[in-house]
Design a protein around this motif. Structure first.
Motif, PDB file in Angstrom:
ATOM      1  N   GLU A  32     -16.581   6.298  13.615  1.00 57.71           N
ATOM      2  CA  GLU A  32     -15.407   7.172  13.716  1.00 57.71           C
ATOM      3  C   GLU A  32     -14.118   6.377  13.524  1.00 57.71           C
ATOM      4  OE1 GLU A  32     -13.106  10.520  13.934  1.00 57.71           O
ATOM      5  OE2 GLU A  32     -15.268  10.362  13.636  1.00 57.71           O
ATOM      6  N   ASP A  33     -13.983   5.247  14.228  1.00 56.48           N
ATOM      7  CA  ASP A  33     -12.778   4.407  14.063  1.00 56.48           C
ATOM      8  C   ASP A  33     -12.628   3.942  12.622  1.00 56.48           C
ATOM      9  OD1 ASP A  33     -12.165   4.690  16.733  1.00 56.48           O
ATOM     10  OD2 ASP A  33     -12.651   2.624  17.288  1.00 56.48           O
ATOM     11  N   ALA A  34     -13.720   3.525  12.002  1.00 61.43           N
ATOM     12  CA  ALA A  34     -13.673   3.061  10.612  1.00 61.43           C
ATOM     13  C   ALA A  34     -13.248   4.191   9.683  1.00 61.43           C
ATOM     14  CB  ALA A  34     -15.026   2.502  10.194  1.00 61.43           C
ATOM     15  N   GLY A  35     -13.705   5.403   9.969  1.00 58.06           N
ATOM     16  CA  GLY A  35     -13.320   6.552   9.155  1.00 58.06           C
ATOM     17  C   GLY A  35     -11.834   6.839   9.247  1.00 58.06           C
ATOM     18  N   ILE A  36     -11.293   6.763  10.463  1.00 57.21           N
ATOM     19  CA  ILE A  36      -9.854   6.996  10.648  1.00 57.21           C
ATOM     20  C   ILE A  36      -9.042   5.929   9.927  1.00 57.21           C
ATOM     21  CG2 ILE A  36      -7.984   7.018  12.357  1.00 57.21           C
ATOM     22  CD1 ILE A  36     -10.081   8.248  14.322  1.00 57.21           C
ATOM     23  N   VAL A  37      -9.420   4.668  10.101  1.00 57.21           N
ATOM     24  CA  VAL A  37      -8.703   3.577   9.437  1.00 57.21           C
ATOM     25  C   VAL A  37      -8.764   3.756   7.921  1.00 57.21           C
ATOM     26  CG1 VAL A  37      -8.723   1.091   8.974  1.00 57.21           C
ATOM     27  CG2 VAL A  37      -8.961   1.928  11.317  1.00 57.21           C
ATOM     28  N   THR A  38      -9.935   4.085   7.402  1.00 63.32           N
ATOM     29  CA  THR A  38     -10.084   4.299   5.956  1.00 63.32           C
ATOM     30  C   THR A  38      -9.163   5.419   5.486  1.00 63.32           C
ATOM     31  OG1 THR A  38     -12.381   3.559   6.016  1.00 63.32           O
ATOM     32  CG2 THR A  38     -11.715   4.880   4.114  1.00 63.32           C
ATOM     33  N   SER A  39      -9.156   6.538   6.207  1.00 63.56           N
ATOM     34  CA  SER A  39      -8.303   7.667   5.826  1.00 63.56           C
ATOM     35  C   SER A  39      -6.831   7.281   5.767  1.00 63.56           C
ATOM     36  CB  SER A  39      -8.470   8.822   6.814  1.00 63.56           C
ATOM     37  OG  SER A  39      -9.730   9.403   6.697  1.00 63.56           O
ATOM     38  N   GLU A  40      -6.381   6.572   6.789  1.00 60.46           N
ATOM     39  CA  GLU A  40      -4.959   6.223   6.845  1.00 60.46           C
ATOM     40  C   GLU A  40      -4.573   5.212   5.764  1.00 60.46           C
ATOM     41  OE1 GLU A  40      -2.986   8.085   8.518  1.00 60.46           O
ATOM     42  OE2 GLU A  40      -4.667   9.108   9.463  1.00 60.46           O
ATOM     43  N   LEU A  41      -5.411   4.194   5.555  1.00 56.22           N
ATOM     44  CA  LEU A  41      -5.093   3.210   4.513  1.00 56.22           C
ATOM     45  C   LEU A  41      -5.199   3.823   3.122  1.00 56.22           C
ATOM     46  CD1 LEU A  41      -6.787  -0.049   5.867  1.00 56.22           C
ATOM     47  CD2 LEU A  41      -4.397   0.675   6.084  1.00 56.22           C
ATOM     48  N   ALA A  42      -6.177   4.696   2.907  1.00 56.82           N
ATOM     49  CA  ALA A  42      -6.320   5.360   1.600  1.00 56.82           C
ATOM     50  C   ALA A  42      -5.154   6.310   1.351  1.00 56.82           C
ATOM     51  CB  ALA A  42      -7.650   6.100   1.529  1.00 56.82           C
ATOM     52  N   THR A  43      -4.726   7.028   2.382  1.00 62.07           N
ATOM     53  CA  THR A  43      -3.559   7.912   2.244  1.00 62.07           C
ATOM     54  C   THR A  43      -2.333   7.101   1.863  1.00 62.07           C
ATOM     55  OG1 THR A  43      -4.430   9.508   3.833  1.00 62.07           O
ATOM     56  CG2 THR A  43      -2.053   9.532   3.474  1.00 62.07           C
ATOM     57  N   ASN A  44      -2.150   5.967   2.529  1.00 62.75           N
ATOM     58  CA  ASN A  44      -1.021   5.094   2.223  1.00 62.75           C
ATOM     59  C   ASN A  44      -1.077   4.632   0.763  1.00 62.75           C
ATOM     60  OD1 ASN A  44       1.284   4.060   3.609  1.00 62.75           O
ATOM     61  ND2 ASN A  44       0.421   2.011   3.438  1.00 62.75           N
ATOM     62  N   ALA A  45      -2.269   4.252   0.302  1.00 62.45           N
ATOM     63  CA  ALA A  45      -2.428   3.805  -1.089  1.00 62.45           C
ATOM     64  C   ALA A  45      -2.085   4.933  -2.061  1.00 62.45           C
ATOM     65  CB  ALA A  45      -3.855   3.314  -1.330  1.00 62.45           C
ATOM     66  N   CYS A  46      -2.540   6.138  -1.757  1.00 59.44           N
ATOM     67  CA  CYS A  46      -2.273   7.279  -2.648  1.00 59.44           C
ATOM     68  C   CYS A  46      -0.790   7.652  -2.663  1.00 59.44           C
ATOM     69  CB  CYS A  46      -3.098   8.490  -2.235  1.00 59.44           C
ATOM     70  SG  CYS A  46      -4.850   8.341  -2.597  1.00 59.44           S
ATOM     71  N   LEU A  47      -0.190   7.749  -1.493  1.00 60.42           N
ATOM     72  CA  LEU A  47       1.203   8.178  -1.426  1.00 60.42           C
ATOM     73  C   LEU A  47       2.153   7.162  -2.045  1.00 60.42           C
ATOM     74  CD1 LEU A  47       1.401   9.692   2.166  1.00 60.42           C
ATOM     75  CD2 LEU A  47       1.370  10.919  -0.016  1.00 60.42           C
ATOM     76  N   HIS A  48       1.926   5.886  -1.768  1.00 64.11           N
ATOM     77  CA  HIS A  48       2.869   4.870  -2.225  1.00 64.11           C
ATOM     78  C   HIS A  48       2.443   4.243  -3.548  1.00 64.11           C
ATOM     79  CE1 HIS A  48       5.005   5.397   1.481  1.00 64.11           C
ATOM     80  NE2 HIS A  48       3.861   5.273   2.131  1.00 64.11           N
ATOM     81  N   GLY A  49       1.157   4.166  -3.793  1.00 66.13           N
ATOM     82  CA  GLY A  49       0.671   3.586  -5.042  1.00 66.13           C
ATOM     83  C   GLY A  49       0.927   4.452  -6.249  1.00 66.13           C
ATOM     84  N   ARG A  50       0.789   5.772  -6.068  1.00 65.06           N
ATOM     85  CA  ARG A  50       1.007   6.691  -7.198  1.00 65.06           C
ATOM     86  C   ARG A  50       2.404   6.564  -7.770  1.00 65.06           C
ATOM     87  NH1 ARG A  50      -1.118  12.020  -4.997  1.00 65.06           N
ATOM     88  NH2 ARG A  50       1.083  12.230  -4.657  1.00 65.06           N
ATOM     89  N   SER A  51       3.397   6.388  -6.891  1.00 63.73           N
ATOM     90  CA  SER A  51       4.773   6.262  -7.371  1.00 63.73           C
ATOM     91  C   SER A  51       4.971   4.970  -8.154  1.00 63.73           C
ATOM     92  CB  SER A  51       5.756   6.324  -6.204  1.00 63.73           C
ATOM     93  OG  SER A  51       5.571   5.232  -5.342  1.00 63.73           O
TER      94      SER A  51
END
Length: 125
Positions: A32-51
């Protein structure tokens, strides 16, 4: 594994990490903790990387002895930093959530371009 740098890829990244850890026999609390960390880091990559022109982001795991680390990479040259976020804002809390789960996190530049953001997950959950 590489995924499309779009927010709909985030749940898939979380699911993949969860499935791998389950197959490796990790306890549900760690998964569960690994899933949350993955979600947050992946969201960060998508939001900031796309730009920054990022078309894909990568997810990975490093398991050495009693240390499990979540890895998320993208081609953006912008290094992550924790921001102060107003309570009314809808995003910007990704790294705050990662920090709230404890332990440290960090990032390193990849040769050529891009970066890898990492965060260990406690196996004592």
């Amino acid at each position: 594994m590489e995924l499309e740098c779009q927010l709909p890829s985030v749940p898939r990244a979380r699911s993949i990490i969860r499935q791998v850890l389950k197959s490796w026999g990790y306890p549900e609390a760690v998964i569960e903790d690994a899933g949350i960390v993955t979600s947050e880091l992946a969201t960060n990559a998508c939001l900031h990387g796309r730009s920054d022109g990022c078309e894909q982001f990568g997810i990975g795991l490093a398991a050495v002895e009693d240390c499990l680390t979540i890895l998320v990479s993208d081609s953006s040259s912008d290094m992550p930093s924790r921001e102060t976020v107003e309570i009314s804002e809808e995003s910007g809390r990704e790294l705050m959530i990662v920090e709230a789960l404890g332990a440290c996190w960090g990032s390193v530049r990849r040769p050529g371009s891009g970066k890898v953001v990492w965060r260990p997950v406690s196996l004592c959950s």
